[in-house]
Write an enzyme that holds these catalytic residues in place. Structure first.
Site, short mmCIF file in Angstrom:
data_model
loop_
_atom_site.label_atom_id
_atom_site.label_comp_id
_atom_site.label_asym_id
_atom_site.label_seq_id
_atom_site.Cartn_x
_atom_site.Cartn_y
_atom_site.Cartn_z
N ASP A 1 1.46 0.35 -3.27
CA ASP A 1 0.49 0.79 -2.28
C ASP A 1 -0.22 2.00 -2.86
O ASP A 1 0.39 3.06 -3.04
CB ASP A 1 1.20 1.14 -0.96
N TRP B 1 5.27 5.37 5.33
CA TRP B 1 4.14 5.33 6.26
C TRP B 1 4.51 4.41 7.42
O TRP B 1 4.99 3.30 7.18
CB TRP B 1 2.91 4.82 5.50
N LYS C 1 -9.48 7.34 1.40
CA LYS C 1 -9.30 8.78 1.13
C LYS C 1 -10.11 9.21 -0.09
O LYS C 1 -10.81 10.21 -0.05
CB LYS C 1 -7.84 9.12 0.88
N1 KET Z 1 -0.95 3.21 2.72
C1 KET Z 1 -0.55 4.47 2.97
C2 KET Z 1 0.63 5.01 2.25
C3 KET Z 1 -1.26 5.25 3.89
O1 KET Z 1 -0.84 6.48 4.10
C4 KET Z 1 -2.37 4.71 4.56
C5 KET Z 1 -3.07 5.50 5.57
C6 KET Z 1 -2.75 3.41 4.23
C7 KET Z 1 -2.02 2.68 3.31
C8 KET Z 1 -3.90 2.69 4.87
O2 KET Z 1 -5.09 3.30 4.87
P1 KET Z 1 -6.45 2.46 5.06
O3 KET Z 1 -7.28 3.33 5.91
O4 KET Z 1 -6.10 1.16 5.72
O5 KET Z 1 -6.98 2.26 3.70
N2 KET Z 1 -2.58 6.53 6.10
C9 KET Z 1 -3.19 7.49 7.03
C10 KET Z 1 -4.03 6.91 8.10
C11 KET Z 1 -3.35 5.91 8.98
O6 KET Z 1 -2.21 6.12 9.42
O7 KET Z 1 -3.99 4.88 9.24
C12 KET Z 1 -2.10 8.42 7.58
O8 KET Z 1 -0.92 8.26 7.25
O9 KET Z 1 -2.45 9.37 8.30
#
Ligand code: KET
Length: 446
Positions: free
Chosen positions: A256, A175, A292
């Site tokens: 994560d 990511w 999610k």
């Molecule tokens: N870890 C991973 C692996 C991840 O894909 C995301 C979010 C997060 C943590 C953090 O998400 P949060 O909303 O802070 O709980 N990924 C998606 C959104 C982004 O990039 O912020 C994405 O990859 O599209």
């Protein structure tokens, strides 16, 4: 340092002088009157800034929003959409919010630095399992953080301050925010091999070699399930080998968990790798996100757990986490954590949630099948079986940046330049459009 104060009459005289000398070179005047307010009356103190690029993932939505095309499709950010292409608020979330609104005893006081204590306990139970030895022995600390990102950041900063090894190994690729989060937290970021473009699967040998040669004690970031962006996860047997190797070298696991329930549709199955590491009695960190799996993206609700060897150590770890959090954002928000707590504490709501979660996971799996079939029907050259083999929200298509840019320009399909598509953004109606675009781009020389 001595600062010069200018009275308002000084500034008025300055303005008048500038007015009188308008048209002539008045730069010398702004230097004479250079003061903290020169940004208002003269050139900006930020004039030297260059325009920063948009975020590689969130910037895709910015570009999408600007496109007036009626056929445009946003497959960039990992956010769930319904068959109608609309964001989804889970029914169970609506019910929990209604309960919260009806409860007139609820107040809006600050939460403690560690957040909502009941939420923390329930989150630990959700990820580690109700019968976890770490919970039973009270040797875990869980703090509410600002979603997955905030949990990673707080964990990263805690490690940078208090852990003897400052290097964190992240998967190649990962990511896009991971390297930035950990670098700013004060850690040194290195990568370990993970994905094999040739097989579009796991480079297990490379992974074992890289972790095998990492300095003892290094931190290793592990995607608990539904690896982003590749959709490739180790099997349970491979996880066991990874666990043995890491424990034998004293490598510190930092999980994560942003997609619990999204990979298999089962919360327990998706948490298995973490539970294997906790069951061996060793220490680890876990960052959880409810963005999610509960659709609480904008509520920014998540948790950081640190599993320790004893209750005594866990207590001291928590006291130090508070010192990381307090100057960063003081205390976390109350609303999202309250929603989660209502759902997790009530058996009926919890069951309802698991059904809604399974329905989201199933719709994504069905999108995989439909896209794969659509490409097969079109006779699109190449092996596209990875679309149905990969797990979670994303398909790592293998399309290159030039191909992605062609699809955006010609088909108004928006995705990250590494060729990742968010399957959750697709619907039966839009699959043919995407299949047409992929077919076109791989049958032409870009
Ligand atoms: N870890 C991973 C692996 C991840 O894909 C995301 C979010 C997060 C943590 C953090 O998400 P949060 O909303 O802070 O709980 N990924 C998606 C959104 C982004 O990039 O912020 C994405 O990859 O599209």
């Amino acid at each position: 340092m001595k600062t010069t104060q200018f009275s308002s009459s000084d500034r008025r005289i300055g303005a008048l002088l500038r007015h009188l000398t308008a048209g002539s070179d008045s730069d010398h005047l702004s230097s004479v009157y250079a003061s903290p307010t020169s940004g208002v009356t003269g050139g900006s103190v930020f004039a030297h800034l260059v325009q920063a690029p948009e975020d590689p993932i969130l910037g895709v939505t910015v570009a999408y929003n600007k496109d007036p095309s009626p056929v445009k499709l946003n497959l960039g950010v990992g956010a769930y959409r319904t068959e109608e292409g609309k964001p989804l608020v889970l029914n169970v979330v609506r019910k929990a919010e209604q309960q919260l609104i009806n409860d007139r005893t609820r107040i809006k006081e600050y939460l403690p630095i560690v957040g909502l204590v009941e939420f923390n306990k329930l989150s630990a139970k959700l990820i580690l399992g109700a019968d976890s030895p770490a919970i039973r022995e009270n040797r875990i600390t869980t703090v509410e953080c600002l979603s997955g990102t905030g949990s990673l950041r707080v964990g990263g900063e805690f490690l940078a301050k208090h852990y003897h090894q400052k290097t964190i190994y992240i998967t190649q690729p990962t990511w896009g925010n991971h390297p930035k989060i950990f670098t700013l937290a004060g850690l040194t970021v290195k990568t370990y091999r993970y994905y094999d473009p040739a097989t579009r699967g796991l480079n297990f040998q490379g992974l074992l070699e890289d972790l095998g040669t990492a300095p003892a004690g290094s931190i290793v970031l592990l995607h608990a399930c539904a690896h982003n962006p590749t959709g490739v996860d180790p099997t349970i047997q491979q996880w066991e080998q990874i666990r043995q190797l890491m424990r034998s070298k004293g490598l510190m696991p930092f999980f994560d968990s942003a997609y619990q329930g999204f990979a298999s549709g089962s919360l327990d199955t998706d948490a298995k790798p973490i539970r294997m590491f906790v069951a061996d009695g060793g220490e680890c960190l876990v960052a959880q996100s409810y963005a999610k799996n509960m659709g609480l993206y904008g509520e920014r609700v998540g948790a950081l757990s640190i599993v320790c060897k004893s209750a005594d150590v866990a207590g001291r770890v928590e006291s130090q986490l508070k010192l990381v959090i307090r100057p960063m954002y003081s205390s976390p928000p109350i609303h999202g954590a309250s929603i989660v707590a209502v759902i997790l504490r009530d058996k009926n709501l919890f069951n309802e949630w698991t059904l809604e979660l399974k329905a989201m996971a199933d719709r994504i799996i069905s999108m995989r099948k439909q896209l794969f079939e659509a490409l097969r029907t079109r006779g699109t050259p190449g092996d596209w079986s990875h679309i149905i083999k990969q797990i979670g929200m994303f398909t790592f298509t293998g399309l290159n940046p030039a191909q992605v840019s062609f699809m955006t320009k010609e088909y108004h399909i928006y995705m990250t330049s590494d060729g990742r598509i968010s399957m959750a953004g697709l619907s039966s109606k839009t699959v043919p459009h995407l299949a047409d675009a992929i077919h076109a781009v791989v049958t032409k020389a870009v």
